[in-house]
Design a protein around this motif. Structure first.
Motif, short mmCIF file in Angstrom:
data_model
loop_
_atom_site.label_atom_id
_atom_site.label_comp_id
_atom_site.label_asym_id
_atom_site.label_seq_id
_atom_site.Cartn_x
_atom_site.Cartn_y
_atom_site.Cartn_z
N ARG A 490 1.03 -1.07 -0.06
CA ARG A 490 0.04 0.16 -0.04
C ARG A 490 1.00 1.27 0.08
NH1 ARG A 490 -3.45 -2.99 3.78
NH2 ARG A 490 -2.63 -1.97 5.37
N THR A 491 1.90 1.09 0.57
CA THR A 491 2.90 2.35 0.80
C THR A 491 3.40 2.86 -0.86
OG1 THR A 491 3.70 1.70 2.94
CG2 THR A 491 5.19 3.08 1.46
N TRP A 492 3.71 1.67 -1.59
CA TRP A 492 4.13 2.05 -2.95
C TRP A 492 2.94 2.38 -3.60
CZ3 TRP A 492 7.98 3.05 -5.90
CH2 TRP A 492 7.88 2.98 -7.26
N GLN A 493 1.70 2.20 -3.33
CA GLN A 493 0.64 2.40 -4.19
C GLN A 493 0.39 4.04 -3.80
OE1 GLN A 493 -2.42 -0.06 -2.96
NE2 GLN A 493 -1.96 -1.54 -4.25
N ASN A 494 0.78 4.39 -2.56
CA ASN A 494 0.40 5.82 -1.96
C ASN A 494 1.71 6.76 -2.74
OD1 ASN A 494 -1.87 5.15 -0.58
ND2 ASN A 494 -0.65 4.86 1.37
N ILE A 495 2.78 6.09 -2.81
CA ILE A 495 3.81 6.80 -3.39
C ILE A 495 3.57 7.10 -4.80
CG2 ILE A 495 6.32 6.47 -4.17
CD1 ILE A 495 6.78 4.95 -1.69
N GLU A 496 3.14 6.09 -5.38
CA GLU A 496 2.55 6.61 -7.03
C GLU A 496 1.60 7.42 -7.06
OE1 GLU A 496 1.28 2.55 -8.15
OE2 GLU A 496 3.14 2.20 -9.34
N LYS A 497 0.69 7.67 -6.18
CA LYS A 497 -0.53 8.59 -6.13
C LYS A 497 0.20 9.82 -5.97
CE LYS A 497 -4.07 5.69 -4.45
NZ LYS A 497 -5.13 5.35 -3.46
N ILE A 498 1.18 10.07 -4.91
CA ILE A 498 1.88 11.24 -4.87
C ILE A 498 2.60 11.78 -5.63
CG2 ILE A 498 3.71 12.23 -3.09
CD1 ILE A 498 2.88 10.35 -0.90
N LEU A 499 3.41 10.98 -6.39
CA LEU A 499 3.90 11.39 -7.63
C LEU A 499 2.92 11.91 -8.77
CD1 LEU A 499 6.52 8.32 -8.03
CD2 LEU A 499 7.28 10.59 -6.96
N LYS A 500 1.96 11.22 -8.96
CA LYS A 500 1.11 11.71 -9.78
C LYS A 500 0.52 12.98 -9.53
CE LYS A 500 -3.07 10.31 -12.46
NZ LYS A 500 -4.04 9.22 -12.53
N ILE A 501 0.37 13.12 -8.23
CA ILE A 501 -0.17 14.48 -7.98
C ILE A 501 0.71 15.69 -8.44
CG2 ILE A 501 -0.90 15.90 -5.82
CD1 ILE A 501 -2.27 13.57 -4.84
#
Length: 560
Positions: A490-501
């Motif tokens: 889930r941490t990696w999924q959250n990182i991907e969202k932060i990068l996209k934002i």
């Protein structure tokens, strides 16, 4: 500084400058006229079609004189050793003819100066004298003098060159040319008649030793005759050739250089009023500089540096928020370990879990340090922005000096305000410089914060991806580590969202895609029966784009 005080000082400058210009113009006129008189003969001679040969004609006459002297001396030596009267009589006759020509030469050569050159200089001097009134008139307007003088020079040179090519204007030239032709005819007669008689009078002339001096003198006579024939033929070609085209205006640039030197000399010797002008100029420039700097200061205080500072602060806030978000994304991993450490110790992969935990703790600590680095970058850029407009002392001096020169050159109506409220040329240049400084600083800020993302944040993201690929993946199927495994995922999924934002794209090519050197970096090439050459076999680490530009290339294994 009031416009009135500037206007008064400006009038002092104009008066002193008028007086100095008048003195300089007078000196320049004298220098220009002298330069013109010196320049015209050489230039007009260079444009004359006869310039390559005309002075040589008189030189050929001198050479002929010396040759006659040597030949007659040879004949006199031969005469004393020749017993045969027919040969001696003929040689005495040839000698008498040459002595007669030498005597005539002596009368012609009374002048040491080349008469053809003297004639050329006279023609050029006459042309210069005719154009001299125009030279003096042109110098009355110093601002237009150089171009007017250049045109007068062209006309005078063309006129002088045309006269030099006109035989009616060149009596000395035609006289010495005719003289050479006559001498050539005389030599032809001597060689064809007298030498033939000598050879007929004595059959053994060519072999008898007592005739050696005579043979040498006659050989020299024949050689002189042959050379004269070639020289006359060359000269005749110049005489009959069409006149050469007048040189283009560019070929008179050397006269402009002469005028420049004349202007420098004139300025150096016209000291009348110079001290007064320099004093008035210095006072005016001091007033002008004070007024300009005051206006600069007002403009800078009004404009400040909001655009650059706003841009820097926005970038700082964005990067701080992204750093905090990434730091927060990692916290669930360490929190889960802290809360469930005893249960995790029962896992066969506890050492791997502990290594992941330790690495994440280091990452969160580095993130805190990164916030401090962001602050340093922001403070450095903001300090630079606070000094905008960015003008070095040298740039400020050049800008003020250039504006002052323009200020002096402009014609101003009586009573017209100086340095009015409307921005002038200097202020526009200043505003343009300030705008460029803003743009340069905002570009620099963008680059610095982009480097921060690449070197610090994306480094942490990339190394976490390695943890996911090489460490977390080993926990799959471990029931005692399932909760920790899910938290990491889930941490990696959250990182991907932060990068996209934050407008950071992930470069993650799939197996079978073609290799792209701009976005991919091959860390290994393998032979494959499944994939074609150039196709990607496996993604090892993702790459990243910042605002659409590739910042980090993806590491891949490709088929070869």
């Amino acid at each position: 500084m009031t416009a009135a005080s500037l206007s008064e000082k400006y009038e002092d400058v104009k008066r002193a400058r008028r007086e100095l210009r008048a003195a300089a113009a007078s000196a320049f006129a004298a220098r220009a006229l002298a330069a013109f008189s010196d320049y015209l003969p050489a230039k007009s001679a260079g444009l004359s079609k006869l310039s390559a040969v005309d002075e040589k004609i008189f030189g050929k006459c001198l050479e002929l004189t010396e040759a006659y002297k040597e030949i007659t001396a040879g004949f006199e030596r031969a005469e004393r050793g020749i017993s045969s009267e027919p040969v001696g009589s003929i040689l005495r006759g040839v000698t008498a003819v040459l002595r007669s020509r030498l005597s005539y030469f002596d009368e012609l050569m009374a002048e040491s100066e080349n008469p053809v050159r003297t004639e050329k200089n006279r023609i050029a001097a006459e042309a210069a004298e005719e154009f001299s009134p125009g030279i003096a008139e042109a110098c009355e307007n110093p601002a237009l003098a150089k171009e007017a003088l250049l045109e007068l020079c062209r006309k005078a040179v063309r006129a002088a060159a045309a006269r030099l090519d006109n035989f009616e204007k060149r009596p000395a030239l035609t006289f010495y040319m005719d003289f050479l032709k006559n001498e050539y005819g005389e030599l032809s007669t001597i060689i064809k008649q007298q030498i033939l008689e000598i050879e007929q009078a004595e059959a053994d002339f060519s072999e008898n030793p007592e005739y050696t001096p005579a043979r040498e003198a006659l050989s020299l006579l024949r050689e002189l005759y042959q050379h004269m024939g070639k020289d006359l033929a060359e000269i005749e070609e110049y005489f009959t050739a069409p006149a050469s085209e007048t040189a283009s205006p560019e070929s008179f640039d050397d006269f402009l250089e002469i005028l420049d030197r004349a202007g420098e000399e004139a300025a150096a010797i016209s000291d009348c009023g110079r001290a007064e002008l320099e004093e008035a100029l210095a006072a005016l420039k001091a007033m002008y500089t004070e007024s300009v700097k005051k206006r600069f200061s007002e403009d800078a205080s009004k404009a400040g540096a909001p655009r650059a500072v706003y841009h820097i602060r926005k970038l700082l806030a964005d990067n701080e928020a992204m750093t905090d978000a990434l730091k927060a994304a990692f916290l669930p991993v360490t929190s889960y370990f802290d809360e469930n450490g005893d249960a995790l110790r029962e896992s066969r992969n506890f050492e791997i879990i502990k290594g992941i935990y330790d690495t994440i703790k280091i990452k969160t600590s580095c993130m805190s340090d990164n916030i401090s680095l962001l602050t340093e970058i922001s403070e450095e850029l903001t300090e630079r922005a606070g000094g905008l407009p960015v003008l070095s002392p040298g740039e400020e001096e050049r800008l003020i000096n250039g504006g002052f020169e323009s200020f002096l050159e402009e014609e101003r109506e009586e009573g017209a305000p100086l340095l009015s409220g409307e921005p002038g040329r200097v202020y526009k240049a200043f505003a343009e410089k300030r705008g460029k400084a803003h743009d340069s600083l905002t570009d620099a800020a963008g680059r610095r914060f982009a480097e921060y993302k690449k070197d610090y944040l994306l480094f942490e993201v990339s190394t976490y991806e390695e943890i996911m690929n090489y460490s977390v993946s080993k926990l799959a199927g471990d029931a005692r580590a399932s909760g920790f495994y899910e938290i990491c995922a889930r941490t990696w999924q959250n990182i991907e969202k932060i990068l996209k934002i934050n407008n950071i794209g992930i470069i993650a090519p799939k197996p079978g895609e073609l290799f792209n050197g701009r976005e991919h970096e091959v860390i290994m090439a393998e032979k494959s029966d499944v994939f074609k050459k150039g196709e990607i076999i496996k993604l090892m680490n993702s790459g990243y784009k910042i605002d659409g530009e590739v910042a980090v290339r993806a590491n891949v294994i490709a088929a070869r």
